[in-house]
Design an enzyme around this catalytic site. Structure first.
Site, PDB file in Angstrom:
ATOM      1  N   GLU A 250       0.921  -1.183  -0.478  1.00  0.00           N
ATOM      2  CA  GLU A 250      -0.651  -0.137   0.025  1.00  0.00           C
ATOM      3  C   GLU A 250       0.894   1.396  -0.192  1.00  0.00           C
ATOM      4  O   GLU A 250       0.555   1.949  -0.566  1.00  0.00           O
ATOM      5  CB  GLU A 250      -0.867  -0.251   0.959  1.00  0.00           C
ATOM      6  CG  GLU A 250      -2.030  -1.055   1.495  1.00  0.00           C
ATOM      7  CD  GLU A 250      -1.563  -1.928   2.250  1.00  0.00           C
ATOM      8  OE1 GLU A 250      -0.272  -2.278   2.168  1.00  0.00           O
ATOM      9  OE2 GLU A 250      -2.147  -2.758   2.272  1.00  0.00           O
TER      10      GLU A 250
ATOM     11  N   ARG B 247       3.854  -1.230  15.982  1.00  0.00           N
ATOM     12  CA  ARG B 247       2.587  -0.055  15.922  1.00  0.00           C
ATOM     13  C   ARG B 247       3.462   0.346  17.603  1.00  0.00           C
ATOM     14  O   ARG B 247       2.410   0.800  18.085  1.00  0.00           O
ATOM     15  CB  ARG B 247       1.237  -1.278  16.451  1.00  0.00           C
ATOM     16  CG  ARG B 247       2.181  -3.270  17.181  1.00  0.00           C
ATOM     17  CD  ARG B 247       1.457  -3.916  16.654  1.00  0.00           C
ATOM     18  NE  ARG B 247       1.483  -5.682  17.383  1.00  0.00           N
ATOM     19  CZ  ARG B 247       2.017  -6.241  16.706  1.00  0.00           C
ATOM     20  NH1 ARG B 247       2.447  -5.662  15.582  1.00  0.00           N
ATOM     21  NH2 ARG B 247       2.147  -7.218  17.470  1.00  0.00           N
TER      22      ARG B 247
ATOM     23  N   GLU C  67      -3.358  -6.496  17.538  1.00  0.00           N
ATOM     24  CA  GLU C  67      -1.761  -7.069  16.184  1.00  0.00           C
ATOM     25  C   GLU C  67      -1.180  -7.623  17.416  1.00  0.00           C
ATOM     26  O   GLU C  67      -0.487  -8.881  17.096  1.00  0.00           O
ATOM     27  CB  GLU C  67      -1.326  -5.922  15.483  1.00  0.00           C
ATOM     28  CG  GLU C  67      -0.661  -6.740  14.836  1.00  0.00           C
ATOM     29  CD  GLU C  67      -0.423  -6.201  13.452  1.00  0.00           C
ATOM     30  OE1 GLU C  67       0.611  -4.831  13.517  1.00  0.00           O
ATOM     31  OE2 GLU C  67      -0.542  -5.459  11.947  1.00  0.00           O
TER      32      GLU C  67
ATOM     33  N   LYS D 236      -1.511 -10.904   2.055  1.00  0.00           N
ATOM     34  CA  LYS D 236      -0.544 -10.090   1.219  1.00  0.00           C
ATOM     35  C   LYS D 236      -0.316 -10.593   0.435  1.00  0.00           C
ATOM     36  O   LYS D 236       0.103 -10.192  -0.839  1.00  0.00           O
ATOM     37  CB  LYS D 236       0.632  -9.011   2.362  1.00  0.00           C
ATOM     38  CG  LYS D 236      -0.128  -8.715   3.759  1.00  0.00           C
ATOM     39  CD  LYS D 236       1.387  -7.949   4.036  1.00  0.00           C
ATOM     40  CE  LYS D 236       1.730  -6.950   4.869  1.00  0.00           C
ATOM     41  NZ  LYS D 236       2.957  -7.553   5.962  1.00  0.00           N
TER      42      LYS D 236
END
Ligand code: F6P
Length: 510
Positions: free
Chosen positions: A203, A255, A340, A480
């Site tokens: 992305e 994260r 996550e 993915k």
């Protein structure tokens, strides 16, 4: 020892069965000190835990579970820089990014010196951009941890953001997002920050290439001035022609990365002092987590409460209610942080788990949520613990607005707990619904830093008790890989070997 094999797990299971009838209203009536004993202050954060379905005995048993699963040793291993991210063979040292310069010796002195040697040029760059009146728009292109933390923080700290600059965040590969942002921009006034730890995320790479193409099509030539890469993979950035780079290390999880170069948009927005205050607030919470006794350790208490609800009361979600519109991306940020990290099905040795892990996190700012889904929280068939976040002092002058906002937050917590028994049927509220109330004096860089670090450590605590690796994310890989295959098939039209549903959808889209 794995949590479900500990004696404490058995005791807690029996305790939960005994406490089936636990009632908050009775608990408050029987214990006048409950609000005090189940409240505590930690750096920048006051927490009222008293409307949770626990008492001192429950908390003591949960601490015993923490002891039997080796929580303190695991925490200390993280703070020693051991490779506790075992599946990727990495240390977990986002906390080092907020450690004061020169404050550690031994093996960590070198990495800490590198952290500060990297922070200084990044902050100097932020100041240059702040002083550059020609740059009016900063576009961060990144996704997941390279988007959610910085985006949430720039919004949360909007009162500290430098006037005259706009901040945009493009994450989705959906071209509508990039097109929508670029529509209002001029190449000569725009700085693009390409934020990607790996610099391979499809992305971000797709958006970065399109942004570069747009910049050149607009007549832009000075890529070094208008593009910077924030990444651990400087070589990949150079391949794309981006030579202004700010690096970080593989021991910073995506994260957990807003304290690193990934925080550059935040530093441009709030300045060097603001960014240093953010780091200092988080560091204060790190110290609290490391040194406070478990009984008065807020991340520990919250993380253990999460285990109690998930495994012993079988609640599968937690709702997040920030009563501050600037915290509107807080639930999304927490979703990645917790889900996550702790959405795992095997333990650290790869063995299947026989118990639940991450709850579903969801929410919207109050009071909006009250007029949307709070009906379900009050009268639905599932119990959903709710976590309020409120800020005492507003930065606007409409006192009535803020009074109403806070009154609503407190009233909702009260209504969930008290319920209403005097009318039956549709108007009946069972009550006894749990909530936690987190209160900040002010929403500042320092208090936000502390609040985020509190959540990071709380996720560590539950993940540690569950015996999982909270620092990998293998679960995102399969999609993915399959997307690459499907993308190739879109061009070729080849559907051989696909299931009928996938093949049918592909045919429709061709
Ligand atoms: O796909 C998940 C993920 O790897 C997250 O863990 C990460 O925050 C995000 O993608 C973005 O990764 P990167 O910063 O490497 O582009």
């Amino acid at each position: 020892m794995r949590c479900d094999h500990t004696p404490a797990w058995k005791v807690l299971t029996a305790h939960a069965a005994e406490r089936k009838g636990f009632d908050l209203r009775t608990a408050f009536a029987q214990d006048p000190s409950r609000a005090d004993t189940l409240s505590q202050t930690a750096p920048h954060v006051f927490a009222d835990l008293s409307k949770n379905l626990v008492d001192a005995a429950t908390e003591a048993l949960l601490r015993e579970l923490a002891r039997q699963t080796g929580l303190a040793a695991h925490r200390d291993a993280m703070f020693r820089g051991e490779h506790i991210n075992s599946t990727e063979g990495r240390a977990v040292m986002h906390w080092l990014l907020r450690q004061p310069e020169g404050s550690l010796g031994g093996d960590l002195a070198g990495p800490l010196a590198q952290v500060h040697a990297t922070l200084q040029p990044m902050l100097a760059f932020a100041e240059t951009i702040r002083a550059d009146a020609q740059i009016t728009d900063v576009v961060n292109i990144g996704i997941g941890g390279s988007d959610l933390g910085p985006q949430m923080a720039v919004l949360a700290l909007q009162d500290f953001v430098i006037p005259g600059k706009r901040f945009h965040f493009v994450s989705n590969v959906d071209g509508h997002e990039l097109a929508g942002v670029l529509k209002g921009l001029k190449a000569e006034n725009t700085l693009f920050l390409i934020a990607s730890k790996t610099f391979t995320t499809i992305e971000t790479m797709t958006n970065a290439c399109s942004a570069l193409g747009w910049f050149q099509a607009q007549g832009g030539t000075n890529v070094a001035r208008h593009f910077a890469a924030l990444t651990t993979n400087v070589a990949a950035a150079a391949e794309l022609g981006i030579t202004t780079t700010f690096g970080f290390w593989d021991w910073v999880g995506g994260r957990y990365s807003m304290w690193s170069a990934i925080g550059l948009p935040v530093a441009i927005a709030i300045g060097v002092q603001g960014f240093r205050d953010l780091l200092a607030g988080a560091h204060a919470m790190d110290q609290h987590f490391q040194t406070a006794p478990l009984v008065q350790n807020l991340p520990v208490r919250l993380g253990l409460l999460d285990v109690w609800y998930r495994n012993f009361l079988n609640y599968t979600s937690r709702s997040i209610a920030p009563y501050h519109s600037a915290l509107r991306r807080w639930p999304a940020f927490l979703q990645q942080l917790e889900m996550e990290s702790n959405g795992k099905q095997v333990d650290r040795n790869g063995h299947a788990l026989a118990y639940g892990t991450s709850p579903v996190l969801w929410g919207e700012p109050g009071t909006n949520g009250q007029h949307a889904y709070f009906q379900m929280l009050h009268q639905g068939t599932d119990v959903v613990p709710l976590e309020f976040i409120a800020v005492k002092k507003p930065t606007h002058n409409w006192a009535k607005h803020h009074e109403l906002l806070l009154a609503n937050a407190i009233a909702q917590a009260q209504a969930l707990m008290l319920g209403k028994a005097d009318e039956g049927g549709h108007k009946h509220f069972k009550g006894n619904r749990p909530s936690t109330f987190l209160l900040l004096d002010e929403l500042t860089p320092a208090s936000l830093g502390a609040l985020i670090a509190l959540q990071e450590h709380r996720v560590f605590v539950s993940g540690s008790v569950w015996g999982i690796n909270s620092f990998d994310q293998w679960g995102v890989e399969l999609g993915k890989v399959l997307a690459q295959d499907i993308h190739a098939r879109m061009a070729s039209g080849q559907v051989a070997g696909l299931d009928a549903s996938t093949a049918g959808l592909l045919k429709r889209l061709r």
